[in-house]
Design a protein around this motif. Structure first.
Motif, short mmCIF file in Angstrom:
data_model
loop_
_atom_site.label_atom_id
_atom_site.label_comp_id
_atom_site.label_asym_id
_atom_site.label_seq_id
_atom_site.Cartn_x
_atom_site.Cartn_y
_atom_site.Cartn_z
N ARG A 114 8.87 82.57 -31.76
CA ARG A 114 8.82 82.96 -30.35
C ARG A 114 7.39 83.08 -29.86
NH1 ARG A 114 12.68 87.17 -31.98
NH2 ARG A 114 14.80 86.38 -31.69
N LEU A 115 6.47 83.38 -30.75
CA LEU A 115 5.07 83.57 -30.36
C LEU A 115 4.26 82.29 -30.40
CD1 LEU A 115 4.31 86.85 -32.35
CD2 LEU A 115 4.65 86.65 -29.89
N ILE A 116 4.47 81.47 -31.42
CA ILE A 116 3.53 80.37 -31.68
C ILE A 116 4.16 78.99 -31.62
CG2 ILE A 116 2.10 81.89 -33.10
CD1 ILE A 116 3.17 80.45 -35.58
N GLU A 117 5.39 78.88 -31.15
CA GLU A 117 6.06 77.58 -31.14
C GLU A 117 5.28 76.52 -30.36
OE1 GLU A 117 10.34 75.48 -30.04
OE2 GLU A 117 10.11 77.64 -29.86
N PRO A 118 4.72 76.81 -29.16
CA PRO A 118 3.98 75.75 -28.45
C PRO A 118 2.80 75.21 -29.25
CG PRO A 118 4.52 77.54 -26.94
CD PRO A 118 4.86 78.02 -28.33
N THR A 119 2.08 76.10 -29.94
CA THR A 119 0.94 75.64 -30.74
C THR A 119 1.41 74.83 -31.94
OG1 THR A 119 -0.29 77.63 -30.08
CG2 THR A 119 -1.16 76.39 -31.94
N LEU A 120 2.48 75.25 -32.58
CA LEU A 120 3.04 74.48 -33.69
C LEU A 120 3.46 73.09 -33.25
CD1 LEU A 120 5.25 77.25 -35.38
CD2 LEU A 120 3.22 76.19 -36.39
N LEU A 121 4.07 73.00 -32.08
CA LEU A 121 4.49 71.70 -31.54
C LEU A 121 3.28 70.81 -31.26
CD1 LEU A 121 7.31 72.89 -29.12
CD2 LEU A 121 7.63 71.34 -31.06
N SER A 122 2.23 71.40 -30.70
CA SER A 122 1.05 70.60 -30.37
C SER A 122 0.37 70.05 -31.61
CB SER A 122 0.05 71.44 -29.56
OG SER A 122 -0.59 72.41 -30.37
N LEU A 123 0.53 70.74 -32.75
CA LEU A 123 -0.07 70.30 -34.00
C LEU A 123 0.85 69.40 -34.81
CD1 LEU A 123 -1.65 73.69 -35.13
CD2 LEU A 123 -2.89 71.68 -34.33
N GLY A 124 2.10 69.27 -34.39
CA GLY A 124 3.06 68.46 -35.12
C GLY A 124 3.72 69.16 -36.28
N TYR A 125 3.59 70.49 -36.35
CA TYR A 125 4.25 71.22 -37.43
C TYR A 125 5.74 71.45 -37.14
CZ TYR A 125 0.05 72.15 -40.13
OH TYR A 125 -1.07 72.02 -40.93
N LEU A 126 6.15 71.22 -35.92
CA LEU A 126 7.57 71.22 -35.56
C LEU A 126 7.90 69.86 -34.96
CD1 LEU A 126 8.05 74.72 -33.86
CD2 LEU A 126 8.68 74.07 -36.18
N GLU A 127 9.04 69.32 -35.33
CA GLU A 127 9.42 68.00 -34.82
C GLU A 127 9.96 68.05 -33.40
OE1 GLU A 127 12.09 66.18 -37.53
OE2 GLU A 127 10.62 66.04 -39.17
N ALA A 128 10.59 69.17 -33.04
CA ALA A 128 11.19 69.28 -31.71
C ALA A 128 11.25 70.75 -31.32
CB ALA A 128 12.59 68.67 -31.70
N PRO A 129 11.25 71.03 -30.02
CA PRO A 129 11.35 72.43 -29.58
C PRO A 129 12.67 73.04 -30.02
CG PRO A 129 10.70 70.99 -27.76
CD PRO A 129 11.11 70.10 -28.89
N SER A 130 12.64 74.33 -30.28
CA SER A 130 13.88 75.01 -30.64
C SER A 130 14.81 75.08 -29.43
CB SER A 130 13.57 76.43 -31.14
OG SER A 130 12.91 77.18 -30.12
N ARG A 131 16.10 75.13 -29.68
CA ARG A 131 17.09 75.20 -28.61
C ARG A 131 17.56 76.64 -28.47
NH1 ARG A 131 19.17 70.29 -27.21
NH2 ARG A 131 21.08 71.28 -26.45
N PRO A 132 17.76 77.11 -27.24
CA PRO A 132 18.26 78.48 -27.06
C PRO A 132 19.66 78.64 -27.64
CG PRO A 132 18.26 77.28 -24.97
CD PRO A 132 17.54 76.43 -25.96
N SER A 133 19.93 79.80 -28.19
CA SER A 133 21.23 80.06 -28.79
C SER A 133 22.29 80.16 -27.70
CB SER A 133 21.18 81.37 -29.58
OG SER A 133 20.99 82.46 -28.69
N PRO A 134 23.59 79.95 -28.05
CA PRO A 134 24.66 80.10 -27.05
C PRO A 134 24.65 81.47 -26.39
CG PRO A 134 25.48 78.99 -29.01
CD PRO A 134 24.09 79.45 -29.33
N LEU A 135 24.38 82.53 -27.17
CA LEU A 135 24.35 83.88 -26.60
C LEU A 135 23.24 83.99 -25.57
CD1 LEU A 135 25.32 86.81 -26.55
CD2 LEU A 135 23.77 87.28 -28.46
N TRP A 136 22.07 83.43 -25.89
CA TRP A 136 20.95 83.48 -24.94
C TRP A 136 21.31 82.72 -23.66
CZ3 TRP A 136 17.72 80.23 -22.31
CH2 TRP A 136 16.52 80.77 -21.83
N GLN A 137 21.98 81.56 -23.78
CA GLN A 137 22.35 80.78 -22.61
C GLN A 137 23.33 81.55 -21.73
OE1 GLN A 137 23.78 76.97 -23.92
NE2 GLN A 137 21.87 76.41 -24.92
N VAL A 138 24.31 82.21 -22.37
CA VAL A 138 25.27 83.00 -21.60
C VAL A 138 24.56 84.14 -20.88
CG1 VAL A 138 27.23 84.57 -21.80
CG2 VAL A 138 27.25 82.40 -23.04
N ARG A 139 23.65 84.80 -21.58
CA ARG A 139 22.92 85.92 -20.98
C ARG A 139 22.08 85.46 -19.80
NH1 ARG A 139 18.75 88.96 -24.78
NH2 ARG A 139 17.70 86.95 -24.47
#
Length: 335
Positions: A290-315
């Motif tokens: 939740r804190l560092i995902e954008p930086t991880l993505l910019s460095l290529g340490y994550l292949e794709a952004p995380s998806r919000p959970s169904p509970l988060w979408q409902v909320r």
């Protein structure tokens, strides 16, 4: 150290080490940076390794030492250049992130003396001719000063997956120096409800480590980009998994011919077990992301952004409905 070199820089003691030279006026004009540049002009350009702590820089420093690079006369068990640390602490505490007052003008006399003393202590035992440099993580925050004093210096920025670094404990942002390292501000008292005390750090170290990693990486990359071809970015994971080819690439960047036997010997000591250790901490890993995902993505340490959970979408959908209803109710009540 050679006698000719010692004559220029200080006085030899009985053990052959060189004591720091007294500051001598070198001529008017150009400010302290220009004077320091001339003072150290007879040295080969240094190799400077910088990174977030616990990013594996000890392996990189060991490899360079194996190849004949002098990395310091005063090192701790991690091969950190401890003689340089007081200089970094002073520059960071008193000036970082704004070094404007140090450009093209005179520094406080004691700061100039500290710079010379730190370098001279670091160079204890140096022969004056071999490649040299140092490894110290927080050098990240004084790169503009080092690059100005040593205009031909080469820099290596070592990166490591922040998800792993988050689970390697270091130092809380309790002192002013560390608050600047974490947040670029020494006066900050808290962050998003988090206390900056040691007690708070012990309770949730992965959160603080992630924040520390994010700022160190972003500052290091920004400064590295300004250095253009003088800075090489290396990933710890690549160094571990392909040690000899990556080491050859680093040595080529430094214009050093590899000593193959030394590379082979060091390769046998490389440990890869710590790569991906964050997978064992699933719940805390989500908090880190939740804190560092954008930086991880910019460095290529994550292949794709995380998806919000169904509970988060409902909320979020429910909150959206309530906001729209509130706006409609407000319009209906207007005269």
């Amino acid at each position: 150290m050679s006698k000719a070199y010692a004559k220029n820089w200080g006085s030899e003691n009985r053990a052959g080490a060189v004591a720091p030279a007294r500051l001598r006026p070198v001529g008017a004009g150009g400010g302290t940076i220009d004077r320091l540049r001339r003072r150290f002009a007879d040295l080969p350009p240094p190799v400077v390794i910088y990174n977030k702590s616990h990013s594996g820089s000890r392996l990189l420093a060991q490899m360079l030492a194996d190849q004949g690079v002098f990395i310091g006369g005063k090192l701790n068990e991690s091969n950190d250049a401890m003689a340089i640390l007081p200089l970094i602490e002073r520059l960071v505490e008193d000036y970082y992130p704004n070094y404007q007052t140090l450009w093209d003008q005179e520094w406080p006399t004691d700061l100039e003396a500290l710079f010379v003393t730190a370098l001279m202590e670091h160079l204890t035992g140096y022969d004056g001719r071999s490649p040299w440099g140092w490894k110290l993580c927080e050098t990240t925050y004084i790169i503009p000063i080092i690059a100005a004093v040593f205009p031909q210096a080469r820099f290596i920025h070592l990166l490591r997956d922040g998800q792993d670094v988050a689970f390697s404990d270091h130092v809380p942002p309790q002192a002013r120096f560390w608050r600047k390292v974490y947040f670029n501000n020494g006066d900050i008292q808290g962050w998003r409800g988090l206390s900056l005390t040691n007690r708070a750090y012990v309770r949730r170290p992965h959160i603080y480590n992630a924040l520390h990693w994010m700022n160190a990486v972003e500052v290091g990359r920004s400064y590295g980009a300004m250095l253009h071809g003088r800075c090489l970015e290396v990933r710890y994971e690549d160094l571990c998994q392909d040690f000899i080819p990556v080491s050859r690439r680093i040595l080529g960047f430094l214009s050093l011919a590899p000593v193959e036997a030394a590379l082979t010997a060091r390769s046998a000591t490389v440990r890869r077990g710590a790569i991906g250790k964050h997978h064992q901490r699933r719940r805390q890993r989500r908090e880190v992301l939740r804190l560092i995902e954008p930086t991880l993505l910019s460095l290529g340490y994550l292949e794709a952004p995380s998806r919000p959970s169904p509970l988060w979408q409902v909320r979020e959908r429910w909150y959206s409905i309530l906001r729209q209803a509130g706006k409609m109710w407000g319009r209906m009540r207007r005269p």
